[in-house]
Motif scaffolding. Structure first.
Motif, mmCIF file in Angstrom:
data_model
loop_
_atom_site.group_PDB
_atom_site.id
_atom_site.type_symbol
_atom_site.label_atom_id
_atom_site.label_comp_id
_atom_site.label_asym_id
_atom_site.label_seq_id
_atom_site.Cartn_x
_atom_site.Cartn_y
_atom_site.Cartn_z
ATOM 1 N N PHE A 14 0.830 -1.209 0.000
ATOM 2 C CA PHE A 14 0.000 0.000 0.000
ATOM 3 C C PHE A 14 0.863 1.258 0.000
ATOM 4 O O PHE A 14 0.655 2.166 -0.806
ATOM 5 C CB PHE A 14 -0.903 -0.037 1.229
ATOM 6 C CG PHE A 14 -1.754 1.180 1.395
ATOM 7 C CD1 PHE A 14 -2.868 1.371 0.613
ATOM 8 C CD2 PHE A 14 -1.435 2.133 2.356
ATOM 9 C CE1 PHE A 14 -3.662 2.487 0.772
ATOM 10 C CE2 PHE A 14 -2.221 3.250 2.511
ATOM 11 C CZ PHE A 14 -3.338 3.424 1.729
ATOM 12 N N SER A 15 1.843 1.329 0.892
ATOM 13 C CA SER A 15 2.673 2.535 0.987
ATOM 14 C C SER A 15 3.459 2.767 -0.296
ATOM 15 O O SER A 15 3.651 3.905 -0.717
ATOM 16 C CB SER A 15 3.629 2.417 2.177
ATOM 17 O OG SER A 15 4.453 1.271 2.039
ATOM 18 N N ASN A 16 3.883 1.677 -0.948
ATOM 19 C CA ASN A 16 4.629 1.828 -2.202
ATOM 20 C C ASN A 16 3.735 2.354 -3.311
ATOM 21 O O ASN A 16 4.164 3.161 -4.151
ATOM 22 C CB ASN A 16 5.235 0.487 -2.624
ATOM 23 C CG ASN A 16 6.384 0.071 -1.728
ATOM 24 O OD1 ASN A 16 6.963 0.912 -1.040
ATOM 25 N ND2 ASN A 16 6.705 -1.206 -1.714
ATOM 26 N N ARG A 17 2.474 1.906 -3.341
ATOM 27 C CA ARG A 17 1.554 2.375 -4.373
ATOM 28 C C ARG A 17 1.280 3.863 -4.215
ATOM 29 O O ARG A 17 1.253 4.613 -5.197
ATOM 30 C CB ARG A 17 0.250 1.585 -4.312
ATOM 31 C CG ARG A 17 0.416 0.109 -4.633
ATOM 32 C CD ARG A 17 -0.892 -0.632 -4.524
ATOM 33 N NE ARG A 17 -1.784 -0.284 -5.624
ATOM 34 C CZ ARG A 17 -3.063 -0.615 -5.654
ATOM 35 N NH1 ARG A 17 -3.611 -1.250 -4.642
ATOM 36 N NH2 ARG A 17 -3.810 -0.288 -6.687
ATOM 37 N N ILE A 18 1.063 4.304 -2.987
ATOM 38 C CA ILE A 18 0.825 5.730 -2.749
ATOM 39 C C ILE A 18 2.058 6.538 -3.151
ATOM 40 O O ILE A 18 1.955 7.593 -3.776
ATOM 41 C CB ILE A 18 0.473 5.982 -1.274
ATOM 42 C CG1 ILE A 18 -0.883 5.339 -0.956
ATOM 43 C CG2 ILE A 18 0.457 7.463 -0.957
ATOM 44 C CD1 ILE A 18 -2.035 5.912 -1.749
ATOM 45 N N LYS A 19 3.243 6.018 -2.815
ATOM 46 C CA LYS A 19 4.473 6.716 -3.169
ATOM 47 C C LYS A 19 4.591 6.869 -4.680
ATOM 48 O O LYS A 19 4.968 7.932 -5.197
ATOM 49 C CB LYS A 19 5.674 5.942 -2.619
ATOM 50 C CG LYS A 19 7.016 6.604 -2.896
ATOM 51 C CD LYS A 19 8.150 5.796 -2.288
ATOM 52 C CE LYS A 19 9.508 6.433 -2.582
ATOM 53 N NZ LYS A 19 10.622 5.629 -2.010
ATOM 54 N N LYS A 20 4.248 5.802 -5.411
ATOM 55 C CA LYS A 20 4.334 5.859 -6.870
ATOM 56 C C LYS A 20 3.316 6.834 -7.446
ATOM 57 O O LYS A 20 3.592 7.540 -8.418
ATOM 58 C CB LYS A 20 4.128 4.464 -7.451
ATOM 59 C CG LYS A 20 5.318 3.536 -7.217
ATOM 60 C CD LYS A 20 5.066 2.161 -7.813
ATOM 61 C CE LYS A 20 6.269 1.245 -7.571
ATOM 62 N NZ LYS A 20 6.034 -0.112 -8.111
ATOM 63 N N ARG A 25 2.191 12.105 -9.974
ATOM 64 C CA ARG A 25 1.621 13.454 -9.964
ATOM 65 C C ARG A 25 2.727 14.501 -10.151
ATOM 66 O O ARG A 25 2.571 15.457 -10.917
ATOM 67 C CB ARG A 25 0.877 13.702 -8.654
ATOM 68 C CG ARG A 25 0.170 15.046 -8.618
ATOM 69 C CD ARG A 25 -0.176 15.423 -7.187
ATOM 70 N NE ARG A 25 -1.071 14.485 -6.576
ATOM 71 C CZ ARG A 25 -2.398 14.534 -6.705
ATOM 72 N NH1 ARG A 25 -2.942 15.468 -7.438
ATOM 73 N NH2 ARG A 25 -3.157 13.664 -6.107
ATOM 74 N N SER A 26 3.842 14.321 -9.447
ATOM 75 C CA SER A 26 4.954 15.271 -9.563
ATOM 76 C C SER A 26 5.503 15.301 -10.984
ATOM 77 O O SER A 26 5.850 16.363 -11.513
ATOM 78 C CB SER A 26 6.071 14.900 -8.583
ATOM 79 O OG SER A 26 5.615 15.000 -7.254
ATOM 80 N N GLU A 27 5.565 14.125 -11.607
ATOM 81 C CA GLU A 27 6.072 14.055 -12.977
ATOM 82 C C GLU A 27 5.150 14.798 -13.939
ATOM 83 O O GLU A 27 5.616 15.463 -14.867
ATOM 84 C CB GLU A 27 6.229 12.598 -13.397
ATOM 85 C CG GLU A 27 7.387 11.901 -12.693
ATOM 86 C CD GLU A 27 7.408 10.397 -12.945
ATOM 87 O OE1 GLU A 27 6.489 9.907 -13.630
ATOM 88 O OE2 GLU A 27 8.333 9.736 -12.454
ATOM 89 N N ARG A 55 10.343 18.248 -26.282
ATOM 90 C CA ARG A 55 10.301 16.809 -26.563
ATOM 91 C C ARG A 55 9.839 16.038 -25.326
ATOM 92 O O ARG A 55 9.058 15.087 -25.426
ATOM 93 C CB ARG A 55 11.680 16.318 -27.012
ATOM 94 C CG ARG A 55 12.014 16.614 -28.465
ATOM 95 C CD ARG A 55 13.371 16.087 -28.840
ATOM 96 N NE ARG A 55 13.412 14.619 -28.730
ATOM 97 C CZ ARG A 55 14.524 13.896 -28.871
ATOM 98 N NH1 ARG A 55 15.688 14.497 -29.092
ATOM 99 N NH2 ARG A 55 14.482 12.588 -28.782
ATOM 100 N N LEU A 56 10.330 16.434 -24.157
ATOM 101 C CA LEU A 56 9.918 15.768 -22.925
ATOM 102 C C LEU A 56 8.439 16.019 -22.640
ATOM 103 O O LEU A 56 7.712 15.129 -22.188
ATOM 104 C CB LEU A 56 10.787 16.249 -21.752
ATOM 105 C CG LEU A 56 12.249 15.783 -21.781
ATOM 106 C CD1 LEU A 56 13.070 16.523 -20.731
ATOM 107 C CD2 LEU A 56 12.335 14.281 -21.550
ATOM 108 N N PHE A 57 7.991 17.251 -22.912
ATOM 109 C CA PHE A 57 6.574 17.564 -22.706
ATOM 110 C C PHE A 57 5.697 16.713 -23.631
ATOM 111 O O PHE A 57 4.710 16.114 -23.194
ATOM 112 C CB PHE A 57 6.330 19.051 -22.982
ATOM 113 C CG PHE A 57 4.867 19.418 -22.981
ATOM 114 C CD1 PHE A 57 4.177 19.616 -21.802
ATOM 115 C CD2 PHE A 57 4.172 19.549 -24.182
ATOM 116 C CE1 PHE A 57 2.822 19.944 -21.805
ATOM 117 C CE2 PHE A 57 2.827 19.868 -24.197
ATOM 118 C CZ PHE A 57 2.153 20.070 -23.004
ATOM 119 N N VAL A 58 6.055 16.648 -24.895
ATOM 120 C CA VAL A 58 5.256 15.905 -25.874
ATOM 121 C C VAL A 58 5.285 14.409 -25.573
ATOM 122 O O VAL A 58 4.323 13.691 -25.854
ATOM 123 C CB VAL A 58 5.749 16.213 -27.303
ATOM 124 C CG1 VAL A 58 5.183 15.219 -28.311
ATOM 125 C CG2 VAL A 58 5.364 17.635 -27.690
ATOM 126 N N ALA A 59 6.355 13.924 -24.978
ATOM 127 C CA ALA A 59 6.408 12.508 -24.611
ATOM 128 C C ALA A 59 5.332 12.169 -23.586
ATOM 129 O O ALA A 59 4.787 11.062 -23.582
ATOM 130 C CB ALA A 59 7.789 12.159 -24.058
#
Length: 246
Positions: A14-20, A25-27, A55-59
């Motif tokens: 559970f904690s790993n899923r929330i972390k991901k 969201r940050s990404e 390029r990073l945005f369009v990816a």
């Protein structure tokens, strides 16, 4: 019967899923920032940085019109910096200032997953908790998992047949699946127990409209016309239902 949510060994902890999810969201937020960075670099004539950022945005947002246009403009600007313009004519690059994307839909998915995880986590320890189960049912409704939502709500009503909050949620599932007469019946049962409850009144008005029972809907909206939360919506519906002048 009691509802039990079993732990799924195939899912990350559970904690790993929330972390991901938080990382995701940050990404996304960073990707939107990259649009601004790339566009500002393009406007400043720094084509190398513009291409890298865009390029990073369009990816991340491959269907963004603004992202594609600005990335194309960045490549074109790089060609122009090396080879000039045809006949040495002045030209203006197409640059769109707005990214043309919203994070709302994607963030909703992230938030819904977080909500689902939290409700499931609560049910692992308190399998008969009404509000954790009802919350999970509401998540399922937003994910259009209507049958799963209905089962959860029905299980609660076996234990708590007079729970009006759960009854109205069950009516909402009927409404969302297009069974407006059934939704009307559910909301009406709630109002028999709790007359003039604004939430049930509003939903019954909506269901009545969808079912073509406009006189009933008009009467219900009139009851809400001065309500501080639903009043403006009620008045809009009443205006829309006014008979056209001859």
């Amino acid at each position: 019967h009691a509802m039990t949510i079993q732990a799924d060994d195939s899912h990350p902890a559970f904690s790993n899923r929330i972390k991901k999810l938080k990382q995701f969201r940050s990404e996304l937020n960073r990707s939107v920032e990259l649009f601004s960075i790339g566009t500002e670099a393009l406007q400043a004539g720094n084509t190398t940085d513009a291409i890298e950022a865009l390029r990073l945005f369009v990816a991340t947002f491959p269907n963004s019109l603004s992202g594609r246009v600005n990335l194309g403009a960045a490549y074109l600007a790089q060609v122009r910096s090396r080879s000039g313009t045809p006949a040495n004519l002045a030209e203006v690059l197409p640059i769109l200032p707005d990214p043309g994307v919203t994070l709302r839909g994607v963030v909703d998915i992230v938030d819904l997953q977080s909500a689902e995880d939290n409700f499931r986590h609560a049910l692992n320890f308190h399998e008969d908790n009404t509000w954790a189960a009802a919350g999970l049912a509401l998540v399922y409704a937003r994910q259009e998992r209507y049958e799963e939502s209905r089962r959860l709500l029905a299980d609660i009503l076996i234990r708590e047949p007079d729970n009006q909050y759960v009854q109205i949620c069950l009516g909402n599932i009927e409404f969302l699946e297009g069974r407006h007469p059934s939704a009307m019946a559910a909301y009406s049962r709630v109002l028999e127990q709790r007359p003039a409850w604004p939430e049930a009144t509003k939903n019954l008005a909506l269901a009545s409209e969808e079912a073509g029972e406009l006189e009933k809907a008009r009467d219900l909206w009139n009851k809400l016309a001065d309500h501080k939360l639903f009043g403006s919506e009620a008045r809009l519906h009443l205006m829309a239902m006014e008979e056209p002048e001859p």
